[in-house]
Design a protein around this motif. Structure first.
Motif, PDB file in Angstrom:
ATOM      1  N   ALA A 110       0.828  -1.206   0.000  1.00 31.41           N
ATOM      2  CA  ALA A 110       0.000   0.000   0.000  1.00 31.41           C
ATOM      3  C   ALA A 110       0.865   1.260   0.000  1.00 31.41           C
ATOM      4  O   ALA A 110       0.582   2.226  -0.724  1.00 31.41           O
ATOM      5  CB  ALA A 110      -0.938   0.005   1.203  1.00 31.41           C
ATOM      6  N   VAL A 111       1.933   1.263   0.799  1.00 25.88           N
ATOM      7  CA  VAL A 111       2.828   2.424   0.835  1.00 25.88           C
ATOM      8  C   VAL A 111       3.410   2.685  -0.544  1.00 25.88           C
ATOM      9  O   VAL A 111       3.386   3.817  -1.055  1.00 25.88           O
ATOM     10  CB  VAL A 111       3.969   2.208   1.860  1.00 25.88           C
ATOM     11  CG1 VAL A 111       5.007   3.318   1.736  1.00 25.88           C
ATOM     12  CG2 VAL A 111       3.413   2.156   3.279  1.00 25.88           C
ATOM     13  N   VAL A 112       3.913   1.639  -1.181  1.00 25.77           N
ATOM     14  CA  VAL A 112       4.512   1.784  -2.507  1.00 25.77           C
ATOM     15  C   VAL A 112       3.460   2.224  -3.532  1.00 25.77           C
ATOM     16  O   VAL A 112       3.701   3.111  -4.365  1.00 25.77           O
ATOM     17  CB  VAL A 112       5.173   0.457  -2.949  1.00 25.77           C
ATOM     18  CG1 VAL A 112       5.652   0.555  -4.391  1.00 25.77           C
ATOM     19  CG2 VAL A 112       6.335   0.114  -2.017  1.00 25.77           C
ATOM     20  N   GLY A 113       2.281   1.625  -3.467  1.00 25.21           N
ATOM     21  CA  GLY A 113       1.221   1.957  -4.417  1.00 25.21           C
ATOM     22  C   GLY A 113       0.787   3.405  -4.334  1.00 25.21           C
ATOM     23  O   GLY A 113       0.667   4.095  -5.357  1.00 25.21           O
ATOM     24  N   TRP A 114       0.566   3.897  -3.122  1.00 24.75           N
ATOM     25  CA  TRP A 114       0.137   5.307  -2.979  1.00 24.75           C
ATOM     26  C   TRP A 114       1.244   6.264  -3.396  1.00 24.75           C
ATOM     27  O   TRP A 114       0.956   7.364  -3.905  1.00 24.75           O
ATOM     28  CB  TRP A 114      -0.311   5.592  -1.548  1.00 24.75           C
ATOM     29  CG  TRP A 114      -1.569   4.883  -1.131  1.00 24.75           C
ATOM     30  CD1 TRP A 114      -1.754   4.104  -0.021  1.00 24.75           C
ATOM     31  CD2 TRP A 114      -2.813   4.873  -1.832  1.00 24.75           C
ATOM     32  NE1 TRP A 114      -3.028   3.612   0.026  1.00 24.75           N
ATOM     33  CE2 TRP A 114      -3.708   4.075  -1.086  1.00 24.75           C
ATOM     34  CE3 TRP A 114      -3.271   5.443  -3.007  1.00 24.75           C
ATOM     35  CZ2 TRP A 114      -5.027   3.843  -1.472  1.00 24.75           C
ATOM     36  CZ3 TRP A 114      -4.579   5.227  -3.407  1.00 24.75           C
ATOM     37  CH2 TRP A 114      -5.440   4.440  -2.648  1.00 24.75           C
ATOM     38  N   GLN A 115       2.496   5.869  -3.194  1.00 27.24           N
ATOM     39  CA  GLN A 115       3.597   6.708  -3.677  1.00 27.24           C
ATOM     40  C   GLN A 115       3.566   6.801  -5.199  1.00 27.24           C
ATOM     41  O   GLN A 115       3.716   7.888  -5.766  1.00 27.24           O
ATOM     42  CB  GLN A 115       4.938   6.138  -3.202  1.00 27.24           C
ATOM     43  CG  GLN A 115       5.205   6.345  -1.715  1.00 27.24           C
ATOM     44  CD  GLN A 115       6.451   5.625  -1.237  1.00 27.24           C
ATOM     45  OE1 GLN A 115       6.886   4.638  -1.827  1.00 27.24           O
ATOM     46  NE2 GLN A 115       7.026   6.114  -0.142  1.00 27.24           N
ATOM     47  N   GLU A 116       3.348   5.683  -5.880  1.00 29.23           N
ATOM     48  CA  GLU A 116       3.290   5.684  -7.345  1.00 29.23           C
ATOM     49  C   GLU A 116       2.077   6.476  -7.843  1.00 29.23           C
ATOM     50  O   GLU A 116       2.115   7.078  -8.924  1.00 29.23           O
ATOM     51  CB  GLU A 116       3.237   4.250  -7.867  1.00 29.23           C
ATOM     52  CG  GLU A 116       4.528   3.472  -7.687  1.00 29.23           C
ATOM     53  CD  GLU A 116       4.456   2.101  -8.336  1.00 29.23           C
ATOM     54  OE1 GLU A 116       3.835   1.976  -9.413  1.00 29.23           O
ATOM     55  OE2 GLU A 116       5.011   1.139  -7.753  1.00 29.23           O
ATOM     56  N   LEU A 117       1.014   6.480  -7.068  1.00 28.46           N
ATOM     57  CA  LEU A 117      -0.206   7.186  -7.467  1.00 28.46           C
ATOM     58  C   LEU A 117      -0.196   8.657  -7.048  1.00 28.46           C
ATOM     59  O   LEU A 117      -1.169   9.372  -7.284  1.00 28.46           O
ATOM     60  CB  LEU A 117      -1.425   6.484  -6.845  1.00 28.46           C
ATOM     61  CG  LEU A 117      -1.747   5.108  -7.448  1.00 28.46           C
ATOM     62  CD1 LEU A 117      -2.670   4.316  -6.519  1.00 28.46           C
ATOM     63  CD2 LEU A 117      -2.382   5.261  -8.828  1.00 28.46           C
ATOM     64  N   ALA A 118       0.912   9.095  -6.422  1.00 29.49           N
ATOM     65  CA  ALA A 118       1.097  10.508  -6.040  1.00 29.49           C
ATOM     66  C   ALA A 118      -0.022  11.000  -5.127  1.00 29.49           C
ATOM     67  O   ALA A 118      -0.586  12.076  -5.331  1.00 29.49           O
ATOM     68  CB  ALA A 118       1.186  11.387  -7.294  1.00 29.49           C
ATOM     69  N   ARG A 119      -0.324  10.190  -4.076  1.00 33.42           N
ATOM     70  CA  ARG A 119      -1.374  10.556  -3.116  1.00 33.42           C
ATOM     71  C   ARG A 119      -0.735  10.725  -1.736  1.00 33.42           C
ATOM     72  O   ARG A 119      -0.684   9.779  -0.941  1.00 33.42           O
ATOM     73  CB  ARG A 119      -2.453   9.478  -3.088  1.00 33.42           C
ATOM     74  CG  ARG A 119      -3.119   9.210  -4.426  1.00 33.42           C
ATOM     75  CD  ARG A 119      -3.950  10.384  -4.906  1.00 33.42           C
ATOM     76  NE  ARG A 119      -5.115  10.591  -4.097  1.00 33.42           N
ATOM     77  CZ  ARG A 119      -6.303  10.015  -4.317  1.00 33.42           C
ATOM     78  NH1 ARG A 119      -6.446   9.179  -5.331  1.00 33.42           N
ATOM     79  NH2 ARG A 119      -7.320  10.279  -3.542  1.00 33.42           N
ATOM     80  N   PRO A 120      -0.205  11.915  -1.412  1.00 35.85           N
ATOM     81  CA  PRO A 120       0.591  12.093  -0.189  1.00 35.85           C
ATOM     82  C   PRO A 120      -0.147  11.781   1.113  1.00 35.85           C
ATOM     83  O   PRO A 120       0.452  11.206   2.036  1.00 35.85           O
ATOM     84  CB  PRO A 120       1.008  13.567  -0.252  1.00 35.85           C
ATOM     85  CG  PRO A 120       0.095  14.200  -1.235  1.00 35.85           C
ATOM     86  CD  PRO A 120      -0.274  13.148  -2.208  1.00 35.85           C
ATOM     87  N   LEU A 121      -1.411  12.143   1.234  1.00 35.73           N
ATOM     88  CA  LEU A 121      -2.137  11.837   2.471  1.00 35.73           C
ATOM     89  C   LEU A 121      -2.227  10.328   2.683  1.00 35.73           C
ATOM     90  O   LEU A 121      -2.013   9.833   3.793  1.00 35.73           O
ATOM     91  CB  LEU A 121      -3.540  12.444   2.426  1.00 35.73           C
ATOM     92  CG  LEU A 121      -3.661  13.945   2.677  1.00 35.73           C
ATOM     93  CD1 LEU A 121      -5.050  14.435   2.333  1.00 35.73           C
ATOM     94  CD2 LEU A 121      -3.344  14.270   4.135  1.00 35.73           C
ATOM     95  N   LEU A 122      -2.552   9.614   1.611  1.00 36.58           N
ATOM     96  CA  LEU A 122      -2.693   8.168   1.722  1.00 36.58           C
ATOM     97  C   LEU A 122      -1.342   7.480   1.944  1.00 36.58           C
ATOM     98  O   LEU A 122      -1.269   6.452   2.619  1.00 36.58           O
ATOM     99  CB  LEU A 122      -3.381   7.619   0.477  1.00 36.58           C
ATOM    100  CG  LEU A 122      -4.870   7.985   0.394  1.00 36.58           C
ATOM    101  CD1 LEU A 122      -5.397   7.789  -1.012  1.00 36.58           C
ATOM    102  CD2 LEU A 122      -5.682   7.169   1.383  1.00 36.58           C
ATOM    103  N   VAL A 123      -0.286   8.049   1.393  1.00 36.31           N
ATOM    104  CA  VAL A 123       1.056   7.517   1.659  1.00 36.31           C
ATOM    105  C   VAL A 123       1.334   7.538   3.160  1.00 36.31           C
ATOM    106  O   VAL A 123       1.783   6.539   3.749  1.00 36.31           O
ATOM    107  CB  VAL A 123       2.134   8.321   0.907  1.00 36.31           C
ATOM    108  CG1 VAL A 123       3.534   7.933   1.405  1.00 36.31           C
ATOM    109  CG2 VAL A 123       2.040   8.084  -0.593  1.00 36.31           C
ATOM    110  N   GLN A 124       1.064   8.665   3.800  1.00 37.87           N
ATOM    111  CA  GLN A 124       1.364   8.793   5.225  1.00 37.87           C
ATOM    112  C   GLN A 124       0.435   7.932   6.082  1.00 37.87           C
ATOM    113  O   GLN A 124       0.861   7.398   7.117  1.00 37.87           O
ATOM    114  CB  GLN A 124       1.277  10.267   5.650  1.00 37.87           C
ATOM    115  CG  GLN A 124       2.235  11.179   4.900  1.00 37.87           C
ATOM    116  CD  GLN A 124       3.659  10.650   4.873  1.00 37.87           C
ATOM    117  OE1 GLN A 124       4.152  10.041   5.839  1.00 37.87           O
ATOM    118  NE2 GLN A 124       4.345  10.856   3.748  1.00 37.87           N
TER     119      GLN A 124
END
Length: 684
Positions: free
Chosen positions: A552-566
C-alpha cells in the motif's frame, strides 16, 4: 464670441439659433450646416464618413464638407481613417440637449440604417438598436441578431440581451422566430438564465404544439435544470412526443442517461444505454456519442472496471474534439477526464487540465460550468494533499453553486455530493470544529428519499462526522451496523471509512468494504495499480498484514497521493511496533510530522495519541508544526495566563482569531487545555 444661450427654442426647420446651454463653440461654427452635422454626429454611436453625413443631413457634398472642416478647425470633430466623430461628452450633451426625443431617435435610426449595411459593425450599433427597435422592424431585428452572433463568445450576457430584444419584436408568425430562438437558447444556458429560457420556449414552441421543436426545447430545459430529477422529467416528456427526429431523440437520451447516472440509478442506465448509444451512432451526432460514452465510462468506473472506464473516457474525449464543439460547453461531462487523471495517479496533470478549463470558462463567462470545475479542482487539491486549498476551493464552488443554480449544496445526486465529500474529508483530516459545524448544517438540511443511493451516502457522511466528534452509542447520528456499501467518486475514500470502522470495532461492516475492494482488484486480471493499492491497504488493515501494508505504501507513492502515503506508513509503522520490529516508531513519527505539515492535524494527533497510550513520549514533536503566529499565541497564553479577549487585545488580533489559533495549537500538540499547554511548554 462664444455661444451662450439663455432660453429654449423650438425646432422649426431652421438650424439657426440652436439651444445649447453652455459655452462650447464659436457661434459661426455651431449653427446652420455646422449644427446640423454636429447633431448627427452627437446622435451617432459610431464614426461617420463624409458621404454618410451628407446623406443623413440632406446637405450637398460641398456644404457637408465645409461644415466638417469648420468643426475640425474648432476642435469639435476628430477624424480617423475617414471616420468623423464629435469630441467631448459636454459638446454631445449640449448639441442634443433641447431636441425633441423623437427627432434624436429619428437621427439615430438613420445612422443605424446606413451603418447596418457595413459588415462587422453590428456589435457597435447594438446598444442603439435596443433603443430603436419596435415590433416588426426587420432591419433592426437583423442587426440585433447579428450582434448576438458576433458577441456570443466575448460577452454572452450582452449577446443574450440582444437576442431577447430581437425575439421580443419579431412578429409571432415570422419564420425567423424559430431560428432566433435556437441561436439564443445556448446563450441562456451558458449564462444560467433559466427562467428567461423557460418563458421563452413556452411562448414560442410549447404553446404551438410543434413536436420536433417542443422536444428540442425540453432537451434544453433539461440541460438548464439544476435538479437531475426534474431534468429527467423534461427528457421523458420530450421522448414521449411523436414525430421527433432521431438526432433530437439521441440528444434527449444523452441528457436522460446522464441524469440517471447522476442519481445513481444504475439498473436503468444499464437497460437504456446500449440502445441510446446505437441510436446516437446511427444519427451521426458526435455530441450525443461523446456524452453517452462518458456515461458508459462512469458506469464502469463505479463498478470497478477501471481499465475499461479509462479507455471509454479517452474515446469520448477524442469524439468530442472531433466534433469541433467547444470543450466548455460539455457540462458536466467535462470534469470526468481530469477526475480520472487525479484518481489514477496524475493529480498534477488533472489540476492543470481543470485550471485550463476554468480559464476558458471565465473568458467565455460560462456560468454553469464554473461551479462544477471549482468543485472538481477542490477534489484534485485534496488528492494532492493540499487540504487548506481544497477547503477554500470548495467554499468558492459552493457559493457559485448556490448563486448559479439557485440550490444549496447537498447529497441529492453525485455531482452535488462532490463538494460535500470534500468538506467532510477536510473536517475528518483537520478536526476543525468550524469545518465540522458547516458540514453538520448541510447534513441536517439534506433529505433524500429513503432507499436511494443519496440516502445511503448521507448515512456514511454522518458516520464520518460521528467519528470526528467521537460520538458513540445513543449520541451517534447513524448506526454503523446499518450502513450499506455505495460507490464513491474516489474509491480511495474507503481507506478512511474502513479505518474509522475498525477503530470503532465494527469489523462486519468493514468486511463488506474489504470484500468489495478485493472483487474490484480481481478485475482486469488484477493489473490496475489503483485497484490493487486500495485492496492492499484495506486488507492490510483488516487482516493486519505487514506485506500488504508495504504494498500500500509503494502503491500510494506511485499514485502521487501524499495523504494516503502517510496513512499507509502510519499503519505499517504500527504493525512493526506491535511485532517488535525496528523502525516502527520512526516511521510513525515521520508520518505524523508529514501529516501535520499537510494540514491534517487530526490525523497527526491520532498518531501521537496512539503512541502516548503505548508509553512513548511524543509531545515535543508538535513544536515544529506550529506556525510563527501560533507559537506567539502559545507563548502569550503560557506566560500571561490571560483570557482570550485580553490576549486578543495584547496581540492586536480578534478574539475569534486567537481562539482559532488555540484550537490549531491544541490539535497539533495533542492537548486539550491551557494546563496541558503549560506542561508542554515546561517540557520544551
Amino acid at each position: 464670441m462664444w455661444i451662450l444661450v439663455e432660453s429654449a427654442e423650438v425646432e422649426t426647420g431652421s438650424d439657426d439659433g440652436a439651444q445649447i446651454g453652455t459655452e462650447v463653440a464659436p457661434a459661426d461654427v455651431l449653427s446652420g450646416d455646422g449644427l446640423r452635422v454636429a447633431r448627427v454626429l452627437a446622435a451617432a454611436y459610431v464614426g461617420l464618413e463624409a458621404e454618410e453625413l451628407q446623406a443623413v443631413t440632406g446637405l450637398d457634398r460641398e456644404s457637408a464638407g465645409t461644415a466638417i472642416v469648420a468643426l475640425q478647425d474648432a476642435g469639435l470633430v476628430a477624424t480617423l481613417q475617414r471616420q468623423h466623430v464629435l469630441v467631448g461628452e459636454d459638446v454631445r450633451t449640449a448639441v442634443l440637449g433641447h431636441l425633441p426625443t423623437a427627432l434624436v431617435l429619428g437621427i439615430k435610426r438613420e445612422v443605424v440604417s446606413f451603418k447596418a449595411k457595413q459588415a462587422g459593425l453590428a456589435p457597435f450599433l447594438a446598444d442603439a438598436a435596443l433603443e430603436l427597435v419596435h415590433l416588426g422592424d426587420r432591419e433592426i431585428i437583423d442587426l440585433l441578431a447579428d450582434a448576438m452572433a458576433a458577441t456570443a463568445l466575448s460577452d454572452p450576457e450582452a449577446a443574450a440581451d440582444y437576442g431577447l430584444a430581437a425575439i421580443e419584436h419579431v412578429d409571432s408568425s415570422s419564420d425567423r422566430l424559430g431560428a432566433l430562438v435556437w441561436d439564443l437558447l445556448p446563450l441562456l444556458w451558458r449564462t444560467a438564465r433559466r427562467e428567461e429560457a423557460r418563458r421563452l420556449v413556452s411562448r414560442i414552441f410549447i404553446e404551438r404544439g410543434q413536436a420536433e421543436a417542443e422536444a428540442r426545447v425540453l432537451m434544453w430545459l433539461a440541460r438548464l435544470e439544476p435538479s437531475p430529477a426534474e431534468a429527467l422529467e423534461h427528457t421523458r416528456a420530450g421522448l414521449a412526443l411523436r414525430d421527433v427526429s432521431d438526432l433530437t431523440r439521441s440528444r434527449l437520451l444523452s441528457v436522460q442517461l446522464r441524469c440517471l447516472s447522476t442519481l445513481g440509478r444504475a439498473a436503468e442506465v444499464d437497460e437504456q444505454l446500449p440502445a441510446a448509444l446505437e441510436l446516437a451512432i446511427a444519427s451521426g451526432d458526435p455530441d450525443s456519442i461523446s456524452r453517452l460514452r462518458t456515461c458508459d465510462a462512469i458506469r464502469h468506473f463505479y463498478r470497478g472496471a477501471f481499465t475499461t472506464a479509462a479507455h471509454l473516457t479517452e474515446t469520448a474525449e477524442s469524439e468530442w474534439r472531433a466534433s469541433g464543439a467547444r470543450q466548455e460547453n460539455r457540462v458536466p461531462e467535462m470534469i470526468w477526464a481530469p477526475h480520472l487523471a487525479a484518481v489514477f495517479g496524475q493529480p498534477e496533470v488533472a489540476l492543470r487540465r481543470v485550471t485550463g478549463l476554468l480559464e476558458q470558462v471565465h473568458l467565455g463567462r460560462e456560468a454553469l460550468a464554473s461551479p462544477l470545475l471549482h468543485a472538481e479542482r477542490s477534489q484534485v487539491m485534496l488528492a494532492l494533499g493540499r487540504i487548506e486549498d481544497a477547503r477554500d476551493e470548495a467554499v468558492v464552488a459552493a457559493g457559485q453553486w448556490e448563486r448559479v443554480w439557485g440550490t444549496e449544496v447537498g447529497v441529492s445526486d453525485r455531482l452535488a455530493a462532490i463538494l460535500l465529500a470534500v468538506r467532510v474529508k477536510v473536517a475528518w483530516h483537520r478536526g476543525e470544529r468550524v469545518d465540522l459545524a458547516e458540514v453538520k448544517q448541510v447534513l441536517a438540511r439534506s433529505t433524500p428519499a429513503a432507499g436511494t443511493e443519496s440516502a445511503k451516502r448521507l448515512d456514511w457522511y454522518r458516520f464520518l462526522v460521528d467519528d470526528v466528534d467521537g460520538f458513540v452509542g445513543r449520541d451517534r447520528l447513524v448506526d454503523p451496523e446499518n450502513l450499506q456499501v455505495v460507490p464513491w467518486l474516489d474509491p480511495s475514500d474507503e481507506v478512511m471509512i474502513v479505518r474509522a470502522l475498525l477503530m470503532q470495532g465494527f469489523r462486519w461492516t468493514a468486511e463488506q468494504q474489504v470484500q468489495r475492494a478485493r472483487e474490484r482488484a480481481a478485475r482486469d486480471g488484477g493489473d490496475h495499480l489503483f485497484a490493487r493499492t486500495i485492496d492492499a491497504h484495506l486488507r492490510g488493515m483488516f487482516e493486519w498484514r505487514r506485506d500488504l501494508l508495504e504494498k500500500a505504501v509503494v502503491g500510494w507513492q506511485e499514485l502521487a497521493r501524499p495523504l494516503l502515503v502517510q496513512h499507509a506508513r502510519s499503519d505499517l509503522g504500527s504493525k512493526l511496533l506491535e511485532d517488535g520490529q525496528p523502525g516502527g516508531l520512526e516511521m510513525m513519527l515521520a508520518a505524523q510530522t508529514e501529516l501535520a505539515a499537510l494540514g491534517a492535524h487530526r490525523d497527526a494527533w491520532r498518531i501521537r495519541q496512539y503512541l502516548r497510550l503505548r508509553g512513548f513520549q511524543v509531545d515535543q514533536a508538535g513544536a515544529e508544526a506550529l506556525t510563527p503566529m501560533e507559537a506567539r499565541v502559545a507563548q502569550t497564553a503560557v506566560l500571561t495566563g490571560h483570557t482570550v479577549s485580553r490576549m486578543a487585545h495584547d496581540l492586536g488580533l480578534s478574539p475569534h482569531t486567537v481562539s482559532t489559533h488555540l484550537r490549531h495549537i491544541y490539535l497539533k500538540l495533542g492537548i486539550t487545555s491551557r494546563a496541558e499547554l503549560s506542561a508542554w511548554a515546561d517540557d520544551v
